[in-house]
Write an enzyme that holds these catalytic residues in place. Structure first.
Site, short mmCIF file in Angstrom:
data_model
loop_
_atom_site.label_atom_id
_atom_site.label_comp_id
_atom_site.label_asym_id
_atom_site.label_seq_id
_atom_site.Cartn_x
_atom_site.Cartn_y
_atom_site.Cartn_z
N HIS A 41 42.93 44.34 40.90
CA HIS A 41 42.73 43.00 41.47
C HIS A 41 41.41 42.90 42.23
CE1 HIS A 41 44.65 44.65 45.24
NE2 HIS A 41 43.76 43.85 45.80
N ASP A 86 48.35 47.57 38.61
CA ASP A 86 47.16 47.16 39.36
C ASP A 86 46.24 48.35 39.59
OD1 ASP A 86 45.35 45.78 40.89
OD2 ASP A 86 46.65 45.59 42.65
N SER A 188 42.22 47.39 50.00
CA SER A 188 42.75 47.36 48.63
C SER A 188 42.02 48.36 47.75
CB SER A 188 42.59 45.97 48.03
OG SER A 188 43.46 45.05 48.62
#
EC number: 3.4.21.-
Length: 213
Positions: A41, A86, A188
């Site tokens: 992402h 992801d 992230s």
């Protein structure tokens, strides 16, 4: 990183700071002499030329070495809505090399046994409080925080209560029923270490990582 403390690249030489248009927005981890593993992402939908990564520096925005990319390989089954699968590989345009502050991480294999309530460490350069925006990232020193793995069924039921699905490809960690420690915006894609081995979701993707890195 929320609830953690300052650390150094010497303690985590596999950490990488991911730069979008020269600004730190995600984390990653070095996995060999040309590739960094991150979350899909982060770069999904972006031009390869917009991304770089910095290695070998405690500071996200200076020092170390910055690499341009030759390609970004997102997992073919990545789902941008559920965040299943992801995971992404960023391949540098030149060899990364190694030093005391630049080392590839060991990655958990498919048989790696990670139980519930195990101590794991998250690292990154992201926000240090919930709701911290990109503009307010400290972006200075790397931080780390000790958290624990959370039972998959417990995690799934907690997320189901807020309408989110936890799949078998996901790993849950945090400080269950206490809180105050976690990854945050800007972290992230960064590593989750168990005894210095990168675990997170990667054990389910070892063969894909090895094939594409």
């Amino acid at each position: 990183i929320v609830g953690g403390s300052v650390t150094t690249i010497g303690q985590y030489p596999s950490m990488a700071s991911l730069l979008f248009n020269n600004r730190q927005v995600c984390g990653g981890v070095i996995i060999n002499n040309r590739s960094v593993l991150t979350a899909a992402h982060c770069p999904f939908g972006d031009a390869v030329s917009s991304w770089r990564f910095r290695v070998g520096s405690t500071n996200a925005n200076s020092g170390g070495t910055v690499f341009t990319l030759s390609t970004i390989i997102n997992h073919p089954s990545y789902n941008r809505w559920t965040l299943d699968n992801d995971i992404s590989i960023m391949r540098a345009a030149s060899n990364i090399g190694t030093s005391a502050s630049v080392q590839p991480a060991g990655i958990a294999g498919s048989n790696y046994n990670l139980g519930d309530n195990q101590v794991v460490w998250a690292t990154g350069w992201g926000a240090t409080s919930a709701g911290g925006s990109l503009a307010r990232f400290p972006g200075v020193n790397a931080r780390h925080v000790q958290i624990w793995t959370v039972n998959q069924n417990t995690c799934a039921s907690r997320y189901a209560a807020i309408g989110r699905t936890v799949t078998a490809n996901m790993l849950c960690s945090g400080w269950l029923d206490v809180g105050g420690r976690d990854q945050c915006q800007g972290d992230s894609g960064g590593p989750l270490y168990h005894n210095r081995i990168v675990v997170a979701v990667v054990s389910r993707y070892t063969s894909w990582i090895q094939s594409n890195a």
